[in-house]
Each structure stands twice: as C-alpha cells, then as structure tokens.
Design a protein around this motif. Structure first.
Motif, PDB file in Angstrom:
ATOM      1  N   VAL A  32      90.384   2.727  -5.466  1.00  0.00           N
ATOM      2  CA  VAL A  32      89.253   3.325  -4.741  1.00  0.00           C
ATOM      3  C   VAL A  32      88.463   2.351  -3.866  1.00  0.00           C
ATOM      4  O   VAL A  32      87.532   2.769  -3.177  1.00  0.00           O
ATOM      5  CB  VAL A  32      88.279   4.035  -5.724  1.00  0.00           C
ATOM      6  CG1 VAL A  32      88.996   5.129  -6.508  1.00  0.00           C
ATOM      7  CG2 VAL A  32      87.598   3.054  -6.677  1.00  0.00           C
ATOM      8  N   VAL A  33      88.816   1.065  -3.908  1.00  0.00           N
ATOM      9  CA  VAL A  33      88.005   0.107  -3.136  1.00  0.00           C
ATOM     10  C   VAL A  33      88.692  -0.301  -1.836  1.00  0.00           C
ATOM     11  O   VAL A  33      89.843   0.037  -1.584  1.00  0.00           O
ATOM     12  CB  VAL A  33      87.636  -1.149  -3.980  1.00  0.00           C
ATOM     13  CG1 VAL A  33      86.751  -0.772  -5.146  1.00  0.00           C
ATOM     14  CG2 VAL A  33      88.885  -1.895  -4.444  1.00  0.00           C
ATOM     15  N   LYS A  39      90.237  -6.642  -5.883  1.00  0.00           N
ATOM     16  CA  LYS A  39      91.282  -5.688  -6.314  1.00  0.00           C
ATOM     17  C   LYS A  39      92.187  -5.288  -5.149  1.00  0.00           C
ATOM     18  O   LYS A  39      93.411  -5.220  -5.306  1.00  0.00           O
ATOM     19  CB  LYS A  39      90.636  -4.436  -6.929  1.00  0.00           C
ATOM     20  CG  LYS A  39      91.644  -3.376  -7.338  1.00  0.00           C
ATOM     21  CD  LYS A  39      91.066  -2.319  -8.277  1.00  0.00           C
ATOM     22  CE  LYS A  39      89.980  -1.461  -7.684  1.00  0.00           C
ATOM     23  NZ  LYS A  39      89.497  -0.433  -8.647  1.00  0.00           N
ATOM     24  N   ASP A  71      87.976   8.863  -7.890  1.00  0.00           N
ATOM     25  CA  ASP A  71      87.520   8.916  -9.278  1.00  0.00           C
ATOM     26  C   ASP A  71      87.457  10.378  -9.712  1.00  0.00           C
ATOM     27  O   ASP A  71      87.070  11.247  -8.944  1.00  0.00           O
ATOM     28  CB  ASP A  71      86.098   8.349  -9.395  1.00  0.00           C
ATOM     29  CG  ASP A  71      86.046   6.870  -9.144  1.00  0.00           C
ATOM     30  OD1 ASP A  71      87.023   6.164  -9.436  1.00  0.00           O
ATOM     31  OD2 ASP A  71      84.996   6.399  -8.661  1.00  0.00           O
ATOM     32  N   SER A  89      88.246   0.862 -12.882  1.00  0.00           N
ATOM     33  CA  SER A  89      87.340  -0.073 -13.546  1.00  0.00           C
ATOM     34  C   SER A  89      87.297   0.293 -15.033  1.00  0.00           C
ATOM     35  O   SER A  89      87.566   1.439 -15.424  1.00  0.00           O
ATOM     36  CB  SER A  89      85.957  -0.016 -12.904  1.00  0.00           C
ATOM     37  OG  SER A  89      85.131   0.836 -13.628  1.00  0.00           O
ATOM     38  N   LYS A  92      85.690   3.475 -16.586  1.00  0.00           N
ATOM     39  CA  LYS A  92      86.159   4.824 -16.259  1.00  0.00           C
ATOM     40  C   LYS A  92      87.145   5.404 -17.267  1.00  0.00           C
ATOM     41  O   LYS A  92      87.867   6.349 -16.956  1.00  0.00           O
ATOM     42  CB  LYS A  92      86.753   4.823 -14.844  1.00  0.00           C
ATOM     43  CG  LYS A  92      85.671   4.575 -13.797  1.00  0.00           C
ATOM     44  CD  LYS A  92      86.183   4.506 -12.389  1.00  0.00           C
ATOM     45  CE  LYS A  92      85.034   4.204 -11.437  1.00  0.00           C
ATOM     46  NZ  LYS A  92      85.462   3.834 -10.089  1.00  0.00           N
ATOM     47  N   ASN A 145      86.689  -8.300 -11.361  1.00  0.00           N
ATOM     48  CA  ASN A 145      85.881  -8.236 -10.143  1.00  0.00           C
ATOM     49  C   ASN A 145      84.727  -9.188 -10.415  1.00  0.00           C
ATOM     50  O   ASN A 145      84.905 -10.383 -10.235  1.00  0.00           O
ATOM     51  CB  ASN A 145      85.449  -6.817  -9.793  1.00  0.00           C
ATOM     52  CG  ASN A 145      84.791  -6.766  -8.416  1.00  0.00           C
ATOM     53  OD1 ASN A 145      84.311  -7.773  -7.930  1.00  0.00           O
ATOM     54  ND2 ASN A 145      84.780  -5.618  -7.781  1.00  0.00           N
ATOM     55  N   ARG A 168      73.018   5.675  -9.049  1.00  0.00           N
ATOM     56  CA  ARG A 168      74.425   6.078  -9.190  1.00  0.00           C
ATOM     57  C   ARG A 168      75.133   5.161 -10.200  1.00  0.00           C
ATOM     58  O   ARG A 168      74.969   3.951 -10.168  1.00  0.00           O
ATOM     59  CB  ARG A 168      75.140   5.981  -7.846  1.00  0.00           C
ATOM     60  CG  ARG A 168      76.623   6.359  -7.916  1.00  0.00           C
ATOM     61  CD  ARG A 168      77.538   5.160  -8.180  1.00  0.00           C
ATOM     62  NE  ARG A 168      78.901   5.571  -8.488  1.00  0.00           N
ATOM     63  CZ  ARG A 168      79.907   4.715  -8.652  1.00  0.00           C
ATOM     64  NH1 ARG A 168      79.708   3.432  -8.537  1.00  0.00           N
ATOM     65  NH2 ARG A 168      81.101   5.146  -8.974  1.00  0.00           N
ATOM     66  N   GLN A 170      78.997   4.765 -12.651  1.00  0.00           N
ATOM     67  CA  GLN A 170      80.366   5.209 -12.922  1.00  0.00           C
ATOM     68  C   GLN A 170      80.322   6.116 -14.160  1.00  0.00           C
ATOM     69  O   GLN A 170      79.301   6.200 -14.833  1.00  0.00           O
ATOM     70  CB  GLN A 170      81.254   4.007 -13.178  1.00  0.00           C
ATOM     71  CG  GLN A 170      81.203   2.962 -12.070  1.00  0.00           C
ATOM     72  CD  GLN A 170      81.965   1.727 -12.482  1.00  0.00           C
ATOM     73  OE1 GLN A 170      83.182   1.719 -12.472  1.00  0.00           O
ATOM     74  NE2 GLN A 170      81.254   0.694 -12.869  1.00  0.00           N
ATOM     75  N   PHE A 191      83.121   6.809  -6.598  1.00  0.00           N
ATOM     76  CA  PHE A 191      82.820   5.656  -5.745  1.00  0.00           C
ATOM     77  C   PHE A 191      82.861   6.039  -4.261  1.00  0.00           C
ATOM     78  O   PHE A 191      82.033   5.582  -3.464  1.00  0.00           O
ATOM     79  CB  PHE A 191      83.835   4.540  -6.040  1.00  0.00           C
ATOM     80  CG  PHE A 191      83.544   3.248  -5.355  1.00  0.00           C
ATOM     81  CD1 PHE A 191      82.379   2.541  -5.615  1.00  0.00           C
ATOM     82  CD2 PHE A 191      84.453   2.712  -4.448  1.00  0.00           C
ATOM     83  CE1 PHE A 191      82.110   1.334  -4.988  1.00  0.00           C
ATOM     84  CE2 PHE A 191      84.195   1.501  -3.821  1.00  0.00           C
ATOM     85  CZ  PHE A 191      83.028   0.810  -4.082  1.00  0.00           C
ATOM     86  N   ASN A 208      76.761  -2.666  -8.572  1.00  0.00           N
ATOM     87  CA  ASN A 208      78.157  -3.025  -8.352  1.00  0.00           C
ATOM     88  C   ASN A 208      78.218  -4.522  -8.124  1.00  0.00           C
ATOM     89  O   ASN A 208      77.195  -5.129  -7.803  1.00  0.00           O
ATOM     90  CB  ASN A 208      78.729  -2.285  -7.117  1.00  0.00           C
ATOM     91  CG  ASN A 208      79.936  -1.439  -7.478  1.00  0.00           C
ATOM     92  OD1 ASN A 208      80.899  -1.934  -8.034  1.00  0.00           O
ATOM     93  ND2 ASN A 208      79.886  -0.158  -7.165  1.00  0.00           N
ATOM     94  N   ASN A 212      81.934  -5.097  -3.730  1.00  0.00           N
ATOM     95  CA  ASN A 212      82.011  -3.643  -3.554  1.00  0.00           C
ATOM     96  C   ASN A 212      80.862  -3.130  -2.692  1.00  0.00           C
ATOM     97  O   ASN A 212      81.028  -2.197  -1.903  1.00  0.00           O
ATOM     98  CB  ASN A 212      81.975  -2.932  -4.912  1.00  0.00           C
ATOM     99  CG  ASN A 212      83.355  -2.829  -5.550  1.00  0.00           C
ATOM    100  OD1 ASN A 212      84.358  -3.143  -4.925  1.00  0.00           O
ATOM    101  ND2 ASN A 212      83.397  -2.404  -6.799  1.00  0.00           N
ATOM    102  N   LEU A 233      81.892  -5.921 -14.207  1.00  0.00           N
ATOM    103  CA  LEU A 233      82.778  -4.846 -13.738  1.00  0.00           C
ATOM    104  C   LEU A 233      84.157  -5.442 -13.437  1.00  0.00           C
ATOM    105  O   LEU A 233      84.282  -6.353 -12.619  1.00  0.00           O
ATOM    106  CB  LEU A 233      82.217  -4.171 -12.484  1.00  0.00           C
ATOM    107  CG  LEU A 233      82.921  -2.879 -12.028  1.00  0.00           C
ATOM    108  CD1 LEU A 233      81.960  -1.960 -11.274  1.00  0.00           C
ATOM    109  CD2 LEU A 233      84.144  -3.125 -11.169  1.00  0.00           C
TER     110      LEU A 233
HETATM  111  C1  LMR Z   1      82.740   1.886  -8.886  1.00  0.00           C
HETATM  112  O1  LMR Z   1      83.109   3.063  -8.985  1.00  0.00           O
HETATM  113  O2  LMR Z   1      81.574   1.566  -8.682  1.00  0.00           O
HETATM  114  C2  LMR Z   1      83.752   0.786  -9.012  1.00  0.00           C
HETATM  115  O3  LMR Z   1      84.385   0.941 -10.210  1.00  0.00           O
HETATM  116  C3  LMR Z   1      84.753   0.823  -7.934  1.00  0.00           C
HETATM  117  C4  LMR Z   1      85.834  -0.157  -8.216  1.00  0.00           C
HETATM  118  O4  LMR Z   1      86.949   0.273  -8.473  1.00  0.00           O
HETATM  119  O5  LMR Z   1      85.548  -1.347  -8.169  1.00  0.00           O
END
Ligand code: LMR
Length: 331
Positions: A32-33, A39, A71, A89, A92, A145, A168, A170, A191, A208, A212, A233
């Motif tokens: 997702v980044v 990553k 996500d 991450s 999750k 990370n 916000r 996760q 994300f 974050n 990120n 994270l």
């Molecule tokens: C997030 O959703 O804030 C992070 O986990 C995104 C990520 O994969 O680093």
C-alpha cells in the motif's frame, strides 16, 4: 551461411518451445505504500533478485500504492489466492484473528531497532509466524520501517494537546486505545484514504514513520509533526501458504535466499531513509517539525504506557511477557 541460418532457426524454434513449456511462475506482490519507501524499495529489490536468480522461472509483479488491493481487502485476497505475496504492517493482523501481532503496537515497547530485532529475529518472531499457518498464510520475513511520529494541524507537544482530535489509525485495537489514552478519537482507515481524509477534515491528524508521511505528501495537509517516536511500525512479508508450499523445491529455496537478502536490504535502509525524510519534510517549509523536550517526552510516555496492561487479554499475556523479556522492558 545457409547452414548457419538453419541452425539459428532451429535454435529459435527450440527456445520458443521451451519457453512455451515453461511459463514463468507469476507472483503478484501487493502493498500500500509508495515506491520510494523502505518497503517499496525492498519489494523491488526482492523482485530483481528473485527473477535473476531463478533465471526467469519466476516473475514478480509488484503492485505498490494500493494499486491492486488496499487495506481491508488484501488479506482476504491473499487467502483466496488472488495475490501471492503481501507485506502488511504488523498492526493489520487483528482483523485476521491473530491479535498477538498487536504487541508491536504497544507504545514505547521498543527503544530502538536493535531491541526490535531481538524480537523479530528471535523465537518470538518465529512463534508469531507459526500462528499464521492455520490462516493459510506463511510468514517469510520481518521488514523494518521505523518509529512513528504524530501529526496534526495544531502543535502537539503534551497529551492534553490531543484532546478531541480525530486521529487516523490502522486496524489495531492497541492503536485505538493509544489514541484514547491521549483523549483523541481514533478512526480506523485504509492507508490509501488518509491524504484525502486529512485534506477534507474527516480526520485531524495521524501517525506514521516520516517516510510514509512524506511519500503520501501529507506535508501538504498537516501543519505540525511531533517527533514522538512513541511506537514502531514494521512489516511481515507473507505469502499464500498453499502457493508457497506448492512451489518446486529448488525455486522455493532460491526465493527464500532472495527474501533473506531483500530483508537485509530493507532493514539496512529503513533508519537512514526515515532520518533523511525528516529533513526533506523540514525543507518543504510546509510542516513544522516539533522536537519534544525531555519533560514532554516523559508526559507522553506516562500517558501511553497504560495501554500495555489494558491490552493484556487481547494481545496475550505470554506474548507481551516474551517481548518484555527479549527487550528488557519494564513498565
Ligand atoms: C499505514 O497504514 O499507516 C501503514 O501501515 C502503511 C504501510 O504499509 O506502511
């Protein structure tokens, strides 16, 4: 001359035949980044090593930036086999039913990367991966990370500054409790939706690692960023177990070697990447970077460590204690 042409034609035909008989094994790897993150870069590096070392028998298609799954979708997609690899991450895994991973979200449990590695590279990390087996998932590696910073559109120095802010997070209950401990209102969100939600005021702030924050251009929509380093994270690189176990043994061994080297690469670049990014954010002139005083740091820690005890039942006392032991942590 003529003979040479015939030989070349036969060789070409044979090559086509061999290629047709050996379609490459395709690994879809979704994350997702952005590409320019620890990553993102490590996923590309894994792709390069995997394709080179299997001499093209494996093709890795990397889908960054939630371009394939976001996500809330990607875990199920992995279980269904619509994608073969992910690197979510560690925050999750709760919705999957493996809440122990939320141990990584406990505020201040790791002082630095070396403490964290005692967990990820040791028996605790291995035991956590075992818990994924029954979900049809295999844990391949832990990728770093970094340590999280908090951001908002008002200066955030002391716990009281967070009161009433919609933050916000996760999909981790521990992170929800962390925000509540500051008097903030946690909002679970994918994300991919964070930038817009900050822009439109659906949420007021977020947390974050700097990389990120910057690569999602959050400096355009957040005026203050506090270097709280209140939590870690990182990622678990995971694969669909049936797919992974079904690979030809020699291919799997080669991919394991590529993953080992990609993991070293990821973990070597993560700290510098995040440190450099703080400077890059500062240079934009859009977000003020707040360095906490020792008193402010102490106040944040005092407010947040309550989250540990409150989540003992959810995360698992055994898992928490194993992490405390590995890191020499004392409440
Ligand atoms: C997030 O959703 O804030 C992070 O986990 C995104 C990520 O994969 O680093």
């Amino acid at each position: 001359m003529k003979l040479q042409m015939v030989v070349a034609a036969v060789a070409a035909a044979l090559a086509v035949g061999v290629a047709a008989a050996q379609q490459p094994i395709v690994i879809k790897f979704s994350h997702v980044v952005a590409l320019d993150t620890p990553k993102g870069k490590a996923a590309e590096y894994f792709k390069k090593l995997a394709e080179e070392r299997t001499k093209g028998r494996v093709k890795v298609e990397v889908y960054p930036n939630s371009s394939l799954f976001k996500d809330g979708e990607e875990m199920e997609a992995l279980q269904l086999g619509s994608v073969q690899m992910l690197a979510p991450s560690l925050a999750k895994f709760g919705p999957l039913g493996v809440r122990d991973f939320e141990v990584f979200d406990l505020p201040y449990v790791f002082d630095d990367y070396s403490e964290l590695h005692k967990v990820t590279a040791g028996p605790v990390g291995a035991a956590l991966f075992k818990k994924l087996d029954s979900k049809g998932i295999v844990g391949l590696a832990y990728w770093d990370n970094g340590f999280k910073v908090m951001s908002a559109n008002k200066p955030i120095r002391m716990p009281a500054d967070y009161k009433g802010l919609k933050m916000r997070i996760q999909s981790s209950k521990v992170l929800g409790d962390q925000m509540k401990a500051l008097g903030a209102i946690p909002q679970v969100m994918a994300f991919s939706e964070v930038y817009q939600s900050l822009q439109t005021g659906v949420v007021d702030g977020t947390e974050n690692p700097p990389s990120n924050f910057y690569t999602q251009k959050m400096q355009e929509v957040q005026k203050f960023l506090a270097l709280t380093n209140h939590g870690y994270l990182g990622y678990a690189v995971i694969a669909n177990k049936k797919f992974w176990d079904g690979l030809p043994a020699d291919v799997r061994t080669t991919l394991e070697g590529a993953m080992k080297d990609a993991t070293k690469f990821a973990n070597d670049i993560a700290k510098k990447d995040n440190d450099d990014t703080i400077e890059a954010i500062r240079k934009t002139g859009k977000t003020e970077i707040i360095t906490l005083t020792p008193e402010q740091k102490a106040a944040m820690k005092k407010a947040l460590v309550v989250v540990h005890k409150d989540n003992e039942a959810r995360v698992g006392k055994e898992t928490i204690e194993a992490v405390y032991k590995a890191t020499d942590f004392k409440l």
